[in-house]
Design a protein around this motif. Structure first.
Motif, PDB file in Angstrom:
ATOM      1  N   ALA A 269      52.942   7.448  47.287  1.00 23.62           N
ATOM      2  CA  ALA A 269      53.948   8.481  47.662  1.00 23.62           C
ATOM      3  C   ALA A 269      54.305   8.774  49.127  1.00 23.62           C
ATOM      4  O   ALA A 269      55.051   9.258  49.570  1.00 23.62           O
ATOM      5  CB  ALA A 269      53.770   9.835  46.931  1.00 23.62           C
ATOM      6  N   ASP A 270      53.228   8.215  50.004  1.00 27.42           N
ATOM      7  CA  ASP A 270      53.361   8.497  51.380  1.00 27.42           C
ATOM      8  C   ASP A 270      54.480   7.633  51.943  1.00 27.42           C
ATOM      9  O   ASP A 270      54.817   6.533  51.542  1.00 27.42           O
ATOM     10  CB  ASP A 270      52.047   7.865  51.963  1.00 27.42           C
ATOM     11  N   SER A 271      55.137   8.074  52.787  1.00 27.43           N
ATOM     12  CA  SER A 271      56.308   7.593  53.549  1.00 27.43           C
ATOM     13  C   SER A 271      55.871   6.207  54.176  1.00 27.43           C
ATOM     14  O   SER A 271      56.798   5.339  54.455  1.00 27.43           O
ATOM     15  CB  SER A 271      57.097   8.609  54.528  1.00 27.43           C
ATOM     16  N   ASN A 272      54.559   6.118  54.491  1.00 28.95           N
ATOM     17  CA  ASN A 272      54.123   4.672  55.045  1.00 28.95           C
ATOM     18  C   ASN A 272      54.544   3.470  54.359  1.00 28.95           C
ATOM     19  O   ASN A 272      54.425   2.518  54.574  1.00 28.95           O
ATOM     20  CB  ASN A 272      52.909   4.899  55.661  1.00 28.95           C
ATOM     21  N   HIS A 273      54.432   3.690  52.686  1.00 28.98           N
ATOM     22  CA  HIS A 273      54.829   2.857  51.716  1.00 28.98           C
ATOM     23  C   HIS A 273      56.033   2.537  51.418  1.00 28.98           C
ATOM     24  O   HIS A 273      56.750   3.635  51.435  1.00 28.98           O
ATOM     25  CB  HIS A 273      53.703   3.069  50.737  1.00 28.98           C
ATOM     26  N   PRO A 275      59.153   1.935  48.829  1.00 28.72           N
ATOM     27  CA  PRO A 275      59.144   2.644  47.501  1.00 28.72           C
ATOM     28  C   PRO A 275      58.629   1.526  46.332  1.00 28.72           C
ATOM     29  O   PRO A 275      59.001   0.417  46.420  1.00 28.72           O
ATOM     30  CB  PRO A 275      60.840   2.675  47.374  1.00 28.72           C
ATOM     31  N   ARG A 307      59.749  11.035  44.002  1.00 31.99           N
ATOM     32  CA  ARG A 307      60.570  11.348  45.297  1.00 31.99           C
ATOM     33  C   ARG A 307      60.600  10.286  46.164  1.00 31.99           C
ATOM     34  O   ARG A 307      61.791  10.064  47.012  1.00 31.99           O
ATOM     35  CB  ARG A 307      59.992  12.667  45.826  1.00 31.99           C
ATOM     36  N   ASN A 308      59.507   9.735  46.358  1.00 26.49           N
ATOM     37  CA  ASN A 308      59.506   8.556  47.610  1.00 26.49           C
ATOM     38  C   ASN A 308      60.098   7.187  46.836  1.00 26.49           C
ATOM     39  O   ASN A 308      60.569   6.377  47.713  1.00 26.49           O
ATOM     40  CB  ASN A 308      57.974   8.256  48.047  1.00 26.49           C
ATOM     41  N   SER A 309      59.702   7.065  45.455  1.00 26.52           N
ATOM     42  CA  SER A 309      60.127   5.820  44.903  1.00 26.52           C
ATOM     43  C   SER A 309      61.210   6.083  43.618  1.00 26.52           C
ATOM     44  O   SER A 309      60.910   6.317  42.742  1.00 26.52           O
ATOM     45  CB  SER A 309      59.209   5.217  44.012  1.00 26.52           C
ATOM     46  N   THR A 310      62.456   6.441  44.030  1.00 25.03           N
ATOM     47  CA  THR A 310      63.490   7.071  43.228  1.00 25.03           C
ATOM     48  C   THR A 310      63.806   6.144  42.101  1.00 25.03           C
ATOM     49  O   THR A 310      64.394   6.638  41.088  1.00 25.03           O
ATOM     50  CB  THR A 310      64.632   7.376  43.973  1.00 25.03           C
TER      51      THR A 310
END
Length: 497
Positions: A269-273, A275, A307-310
């Protein structure tokens, strides 16, 4: 030929032209053509003709010389390698079932061991040799982009036949297993273009240290990762959340559900990854017995991940899992698109089906119920003590449902008609075995209407196409050994992004 003024045969054609001509042949025809002469053989194994190899190998000594020839020719340059070691010749004793006939001549073992079946020993010995042949051929291939290995020996594993008994006879000092593990790590260490890594149910090929062989640049570019082995001892996992942090470009992941922890969900879920698009999870009773569900993601973790991977979609296969455990596992925020229940011991409850239809109505497209429990009292009826049948409610609520397959659960004829009418032509696959269908007394008492003919007619009208019940379970599109089906579906599910 006229310019040369002499008889010139096809053998005089330039190699480039021969390669171009043979590029129009299918793989099997190329192999046949390679036997014509040495010139053709040289041309037919030009790297451009073999960018990918997809092999389904029967675990038989007869496969070895053919496999050795093909891998020797192509292993060093092939870009996509997909190998399935399919043990279709299972003997039926010595710890496993199958269609290969009864194992004869089982010798008495020492005290505390099961009797050993010679055919099982030969099967396992051949399997190890084929795996060594494949891995040794691609160990130095730096062009490899996709590597997919599947070992269909799960029947032995599920019955514990491999634990310290057969392996100790076939590989007493563990040298072959260690060599296989080292070769796998060599392949990962030498890779320079790898983007797809899939290893499913391969006997002890992947270890908790295997992924550490990947360099950081390669780990950073891997787009698909699947590591599946239901027989890893204790709480050992093939990948940890800390290791997963390196796979920042991962778009598709397949794991044992017990290995997919809340910490992993937070890493993804981290933004570094980038989606995540596809997540395939196998919930197996063997893993649940030896590992804990306490570390699984909670609903808040699933919310953060989506949320990070919609566009994330999830595929779950549950094998012999108790309904109470499934009610714990199925969190509301999972974007569940496909679910497959398979059982030899434990049946799914109507409460679980009802929960799925309420929580995942916006996502669910595939729903499979398979039950091979031997019960002389008949198949379980999910609609018992309920005003509405859970399967009818599933068809009503889940408007994207396109595949429904059922075996081993009672499906009432009038409910099957209702399902067909509710979903209509959008239900692309409706497979129900004949033995699962039942009729109420009113339908059977009506002398003017043949209930079976009426069922076929009404379901066909509802679907807008001809329909028949599945007469033989082996004709079901989903009928296969569970881990094999999961691996096949996971591959197509992940390739669909």
């Amino acid at each position: 030929m006229s310019v040369c003024g002499e008889a010139v045969g096809a053998g005089s054609l330039p190699s480039e032209l021969v390669v171009h001509i043979f590029s129009f042949l299918a793989g099997p025809d190329r192999l046949r053509a390679s036997a014509a002469c040495s010139h053709w053989r040289e041309c037919l194994f030009y790297p451009a003709l073999w960018p990918r190899l997809r092999l389904s190998l029967r675990v038989s000594p007869a496969e070895r010389p053919r496999l050795d020839f093909l891998m020797r020719k192509c292993g060093w340059f092939v870009r996509e390698l997909r190998v399935q070691f399919a043990a279709d010749n299972y003997p039926t004793s010595g710890g496993g079932g199958g269609s290969g006939g009864v194992c004869e001549g089982a010798a008495s073992a020492t005290e505390g061991e099961a009797s050993l079946c010679p055919r099982w020993l030969e099967l396992l010995r051949t399997y190890l040799e084929l795996v060594l042949c494949v891995l040794s051929s691609v160990r130095n291939n730096r062009n490899l982009q996709k590597l997919s290995l599947f070992g269909d020996i799960s029947i032995l594993q599920q019955h514990g036949s491999l634990s310290n008994t057969y392996l100790s006879k076939v590989d007493p000092d563990g040298k072959k297993i260690k060599q296989i593990q080292q070769l796998f790590e060599e392949i990962l260490g030498n890779s320079r273009q790898l983007k797809w890594l899939s290893c499913g149910f391969m006997l002890q090929i992947a270890t908790p240290t295997s992924l550490s062989s990947l360099s950081n640049p390669i780990a950073n570019t891997i787009e698909h990762l699947s590591l599946l082995d239901i027989n890893i001892p204790g709480n050992t996992t093939l990948i940890t959340a800390a290791e997963l942090e390196r796979f920042v470009n991962l778009r598709s992941l397949a794991l044992d559900f017990c290995d997919f922890t809340a910490e992993m969900a937070r890493v993804l879920a981290d933004s570094n990854h980038v989606p995540l698009h596809r997540l395939s999870l196998l919930v197996h009773n063997i893993s649940v017995m030896h590992k804990s569900l306490e570390n699984m993601p909670e609903d808040e973790d699933w919310k953060a991940l989506t949320r990070n991977s919609t566009n994330l979609r999830v595929y779950v296969m549950a094998f012999d899992i108790k309904s109470d455990d499934m009610l714990r596992i199925l969190k509301p925020s999972i974007p569940l698109e496909r679910i497959h229940f398979d059982s030899y011991i434990t049946c799914v409850s109507g409460a679980v089906v009802d929960l799925i239809s309420r929580q995942y109505d916006k996502f669910l497209t595939h729903f499979i119920l398979m039950n091979d429990v031997i019960d002389m009292s008949g198949f379980p009826d999910l609609s018992d003590n309920r005003n509405e049948d859970p399967l009818v409610l599933l068809a009503w609520r889940c408007t994207r449902l396109s595949l429904l397959a059922i075996h081993g659960y009672t499906v009432w004829a009038h409910n099957l008609i209702a399902i067909a009418r509710l979903r209509g032509s959008d239900l692309k696959v409706l497979e129900v075995t004949e033995e699962s269908i039942d009729f109420d007394q009113g339908e059977l008492a009506d002398q003017d209407v043949d209930p079976v003919h009426n069922l076929i007619e009404q379901v066909s009208l509802g679907l807008g196409r001809p329909w028949h019940a599945v007469m033989d379970i082996e004709l079901l599109s989903v009928f296969t050994e569970p881990t094999r089906h999961f691996y096949r579906e996971m591959q197509s599910f992940s390739e669909g992004i």
